[in-house]
Motif scaffolding. Structure first.
Motif, mmCIF file in Angstrom:
data_model
loop_
_atom_site.group_PDB
_atom_site.id
_atom_site.type_symbol
_atom_site.label_atom_id
_atom_site.label_comp_id
_atom_site.label_asym_id
_atom_site.label_seq_id
_atom_site.Cartn_x
_atom_site.Cartn_y
_atom_site.Cartn_z
ATOM 1 N N ILE A 244 88.791 19.409 35.128
ATOM 2 C CA ILE A 244 88.723 19.735 36.557
ATOM 3 C C ILE A 244 87.706 18.846 37.264
ATOM 4 C CG2 ILE A 244 88.042 21.521 38.213
ATOM 5 C CD1 ILE A 244 89.185 23.578 36.142
ATOM 6 N N ALA A 245 86.543 18.650 36.635
ATOM 7 C CA ALA A 245 85.509 17.802 37.241
ATOM 8 C C ALA A 245 86.025 16.386 37.440
ATOM 9 C CB ALA A 245 84.261 17.792 36.360
ATOM 10 N N GLY A 246 86.797 15.871 36.478
ATOM 11 C CA GLY A 246 87.321 14.513 36.576
ATOM 12 C C GLY A 246 88.497 14.386 37.516
ATOM 13 N N LYS A 247 89.244 15.479 37.682
ATOM 14 C CA LYS A 247 90.424 15.440 38.550
ATOM 15 C C LYS A 247 90.065 15.840 39.980
ATOM 16 C CE LYS A 247 94.845 15.218 39.590
ATOM 17 N NZ LYS A 247 95.584 13.954 39.620
ATOM 18 N N CYS A 256 90.571 6.319 41.025
ATOM 19 C CA CYS A 256 91.391 5.502 40.131
ATOM 20 C C CYS A 256 91.297 5.933 38.675
ATOM 21 C CB CYS A 256 91.014 4.026 40.258
ATOM 22 S SG CYS A 256 89.253 3.707 39.967
ATOM 23 N N ILE A 257 90.226 6.639 38.297
ATOM 24 C CA ILE A 257 90.093 7.076 36.906
ATOM 25 C C ILE A 257 90.241 8.587 36.749
ATOM 26 C CG2 ILE A 257 88.763 5.109 36.048
ATOM 27 C CD1 ILE A 257 86.221 6.795 36.491
ATOM 28 N N SER A 258 90.692 9.282 37.796
ATOM 29 C CA SER A 258 90.996 10.698 37.640
ATOM 30 C C SER A 258 92.138 10.877 36.648
ATOM 31 C CB SER A 258 91.408 11.313 38.981
ATOM 32 O OG SER A 258 90.311 11.492 39.820
ATOM 33 N N PRO A 259 92.106 11.933 35.827
ATOM 34 C CA PRO A 259 93.269 12.207 34.977
ATOM 35 C C PRO A 259 94.520 12.339 35.834
ATOM 36 C CG PRO A 259 91.411 13.607 34.355
ATOM 37 C CD PRO A 259 91.028 12.922 35.633
ATOM 38 N N ASP A 260 95.514 11.534 35.530
ATOM 39 C CA ASP A 260 96.739 11.522 36.321
ATOM 40 C C ASP A 260 97.755 12.527 35.784
ATOM 41 O OD1 ASP A 260 97.983 9.531 38.506
ATOM 42 O OD2 ASP A 260 99.574 10.144 37.137
ATOM 43 N N TYR A 261 97.736 12.736 34.489
ATOM 44 C CA TYR A 261 98.609 13.741 33.876
ATOM 45 C C TYR A 261 98.031 14.133 32.524
ATOM 46 C CZ TYR A 261 100.561 9.894 31.038
ATOM 47 O OH TYR A 261 100.730 8.830 30.180
ATOM 48 N N GLY A 353 95.790 11.952 43.932
ATOM 49 C CA GLY A 353 95.671 13.161 44.722
ATOM 50 C C GLY A 353 95.524 14.370 43.820
ATOM 51 N N PRO A 354 95.551 15.586 44.389
ATOM 52 C CA PRO A 354 95.186 16.801 43.647
ATOM 53 C C PRO A 354 96.300 17.418 42.809
ATOM 54 C CG PRO A 354 95.544 17.332 45.943
ATOM 55 C CD PRO A 354 95.703 15.844 45.833
ATOM 56 N N LEU A 355 97.314 16.658 42.485
ATOM 57 C CA LEU A 355 98.437 17.168 41.704
ATOM 58 C C LEU A 355 98.278 16.752 40.244
ATOM 59 C CD1 LEU A 355 101.259 15.975 44.156
ATOM 60 C CD2 LEU A 355 99.706 17.930 44.398
ATOM 61 N N LEU A 356 98.386 17.720 39.320
ATOM 62 C CA LEU A 356 98.199 17.427 37.900
ATOM 63 C C LEU A 356 99.398 17.929 37.090
ATOM 64 C CD1 LEU A 356 96.330 16.275 35.709
ATOM 65 C CD2 LEU A 356 95.338 18.565 35.483
ATOM 66 N N PRO A 357 100.328 17.048 36.759
ATOM 67 C CA PRO A 357 101.444 17.442 35.905
ATOM 68 C C PRO A 357 101.035 17.509 34.431
ATOM 69 C CG PRO A 357 101.721 15.176 36.658
ATOM 70 C CD PRO A 357 100.469 15.679 37.269
ATOM 71 N N THR A 407 85.781 13.321 30.880
ATOM 72 C CA THR A 407 86.536 12.431 31.760
ATOM 73 C C THR A 407 85.576 11.683 32.683
ATOM 74 O OG1 THR A 407 86.817 14.147 33.452
ATOM 75 C CG2 THR A 407 88.568 13.950 31.790
ATOM 76 N N THR A 408 85.913 10.476 33.010
ATOM 77 C CA THR A 408 85.311 9.628 34.059
ATOM 78 C C THR A 408 83.862 9.190 33.807
ATOM 79 O OG1 THR A 408 84.463 11.402 35.525
ATOM 80 C CG2 THR A 408 86.775 10.787 35.781
ATOM 81 N N LEU A 409 83.162 9.788 32.842
ATOM 82 C CA LEU A 409 81.727 9.523 32.719
ATOM 83 C C LEU A 409 81.406 8.121 32.233
ATOM 84 C CD1 LEU A 409 80.038 12.791 31.382
ATOM 85 C CD2 LEU A 409 80.112 11.885 33.699
ATOM 86 N N HIS A 410 82.359 7.432 31.629
ATOM 87 C CA HIS A 410 82.083 6.055 31.211
ATOM 88 C C HIS A 410 81.723 5.170 32.402
ATOM 89 C CE1 HIS A 410 86.245 6.114 32.455
ATOM 90 N NE2 HIS A 410 86.407 4.819 32.274
ATOM 91 N N LEU A 411 82.165 5.582 33.600
ATOM 92 C CA LEU A 411 81.831 4.868 34.835
ATOM 93 C C LEU A 411 80.319 4.759 35.046
ATOM 94 C CD1 LEU A 411 83.097 3.900 37.717
ATOM 95 C CD2 LEU A 411 82.415 6.177 38.457
ATOM 96 N N ALA A 412 79.584 5.749 34.557
ATOM 97 C CA ALA A 412 78.143 5.831 34.812
ATOM 98 C C ALA A 412 77.300 5.155 33.737
ATOM 99 C CB ALA A 412 77.730 7.295 34.939
#
Length: 485
Positions: A244-247, A256-261, A353-357, A407-412
């Motif tokens: 949820i935090a990453g999405k 661009c690095i949010s979980p897409d699915y 966007g906020p849609l997670l399949p 999720t996403t923390l490698h960015l930091a």
């Protein structure tokens, strides 16, 4: 109308004049000194410190971005980037001594980092402070002059960047050009020494085509469908919170690095959906459209694009949570969809966007084939406690970056390169990688007038040929045999 001042037109002629001006400054040597680079990095840090609230307000205006996200994900990361560069810059600038071979004996050699020249940075709207200024940090640290073109889709931030960089930075070397497609086109017609673009693959191709006319190297930070593979062997509450935090905690999915699915097994999917529902309600309440902790959709075009994905016949019946929307507020609630057909639009376009399949497989190992059958993503995530699965994931999945159990923390992590591969991008940045992105590593070999060998000069002979073969091979025994038979 009479009395109105004519607007300044930024066309190809103005772009050419700007490029010439900055190239002249660069050729003067002004940007090369350690002192100039440090002064500009400190000025950028002061810009952020002095204007934090104004930056937060601009991000709120453009995206309804929660102040927490603005401070942590934009301001905080940018300040850290400046501080790392200031701390490490002297070391980065030092020539690197390297070994030479017997072929050039006696000699010494080094790799000298030198600035490329004049860089163009074209940034994106979703993190308009970080994605604008983080590449600029790298360009300045490397000793370049730089033009920044912020995104017109985030107008409040674009205007603020133009104002603040004009006030705090050395305008003979660092400039901002506001505008839309016409201004970007005018800039791309010019010769630059590096182009750094953040955005989508469609525009990325346009940027690369323009760069090819001048043989200009590029960094393309693009996107793609970043998957999250979820095993049953996990702490489901922690995993759900991190997904949820990453999405949704990243700009409401507009990252661009949010979980897409998600890919998980058929048996585990219902448990995962329930856990995600529980945590989403904890974070954003029963009516997430009223939450102040969610960003809005950036504009009506993107709102329409997302609702089209959601309303496709193949997809509309697959919503298991959320789906609410308010066009007047440009808000879409966090939405989870289960067992979405793989040939649907939502599974073949980057969602942003906020849609997670969620798609399901019989065995989790099948997820590798699902991911690898598509284009290479910018990021890929795995949640598991299975050591073997972690190893298989790291070896078997090609993506810009991988994260296990988050999720996403490698960015930091500034010691990791951030960038894509294949369709998700070219090149990388962050930390030293930002410095390298705007630097040419120049090879330098030093020799004296001693040790001049007749063997390299005509007239050639069989003995010289034998000796040269031995020298090229680097074998001492071979050289002795060539000399003494």
């Amino acid at each position: 109308m009479a009395g109105e001042e004519p607007k300044n037109v930024f066309d190809a002629e103005a772009a050419s004049s700007l490029a010439r001006e900055l190239r002249g400054t660069f050729l003067s040597g002004k940007t090369r000194s350690y002192e100039w680079r440090v002064s500009q990095l400190k000025a950028l840090l002061k810009l952020v410190d002095d204007n934090e609230q104004e930056i937060v307000d601009a991000l709120r205006s453009d995206l309804s971005k929660p102040p927490m996200e603005s401070v942590v994900c934009e301001i905080g990361l940018l300040k850290n980037s400046c501080k790392v560069s200031l701390r490490e810059l002297k070391h980065w600038m030092k020539p690197e001594k390297v070994k030479t071979s017997i072929t050039t004996f006696p000699s010494s050699a080094e790799i000298v980092p030198e600035p490329l020249g004049v860089a163009l940075v074209i940034s994106a709207w979703n993190y308009p402070i970080l994605l604008s200024l983080d590449p600029v940090v790298g360009a300045i640290a490397a000793g370049n002059a730089v033009v920044l073109k912020p995104s017109e889709i985030s107008p409040a931030t674009s205007s603020l960047l133009a104002k603040l960089l004009g006030k705090y930075m050395d305008n003979s070397c660092v400039r901002v050009v506001e505008g839309a497609a016409d201004e970007t086109t005018a800039l791309l017609q010019q010769k630059w020494d590096k182009i750094f673009y953040t955005g989508n693959a469609r525009i990325g191709r346009t940027v690369m085509t323009a760069a090819a006319k001048h043989l200009t190297p590029v960094v393309l930070e693009l996107g793609g469908k970043s998957p999250a593979v979820v095993d049953s062997n996990i702490n489901i509450k922690v995993a759900s919170r991190r997904i949820i935090a990453g999405k949704w905690g990243c700009n409401n999915g507009q990252a661009c690095i949010s979980p897409d699915y998600i890919i998980t097994t058929k048996d585990y999917a219902p448990k995962l959906v329930d856990a995600l529902k529980t945590e989403l309600e904890t974070f954003y309440g029963k009516n997430p459209l009223e939450s102040k902790d969610l960003s809005r959709i950036v504009n009506s075009n993107h709102f329409g694009r997302l609702t089209k994905l959601l309303d496709e016949d193949k997809v509309s019946g697959k919503i298991v949570y959320g789906g609410e929307r308010d066009e007047s507020k440009l808000m879409i609630a966090p939405t989870i969809l289960l067992d979405v057909p793989r040939n649907s639009l939502i599974m073949n376009e980057e969602i942003f966007g906020p849609l997670l399949p969620i798609i399901t497989v019989d065995k989790l190992e099948e997820s590798f084939d699902v991911i690898n059958s598509g284009t290479k993503p910018l990021a890929a995530y795995l949640f598991t406690n299975n050591k073997k699965l972690k190893e298989q994931f790291a070896k078997g999945i090609s993506a810009g970056g991988l994260v296990v159990n988050d999720t996403t923390l490698h960015l930091a992590v500034h010691t990791l390169p951030f960038g894509g591969v294949g369709e998700s991008g070219i090149g990388a940045y962050h930390g030293k990688f930002s410095f390298d992105a705007f630097t040419h590593k120049k090879a330098v070999l030093y020799r004296s007038f001693h040790g001049d060998a007749a063997v390299r000069y005509p007239p050639y002979s069989y003995m010289k040929l034998r000796l040269m073969k031995a020298l090229i091979g680097g074998s001492i025994n071979g050289i002795i045999r060539a000399l003494f038979g």
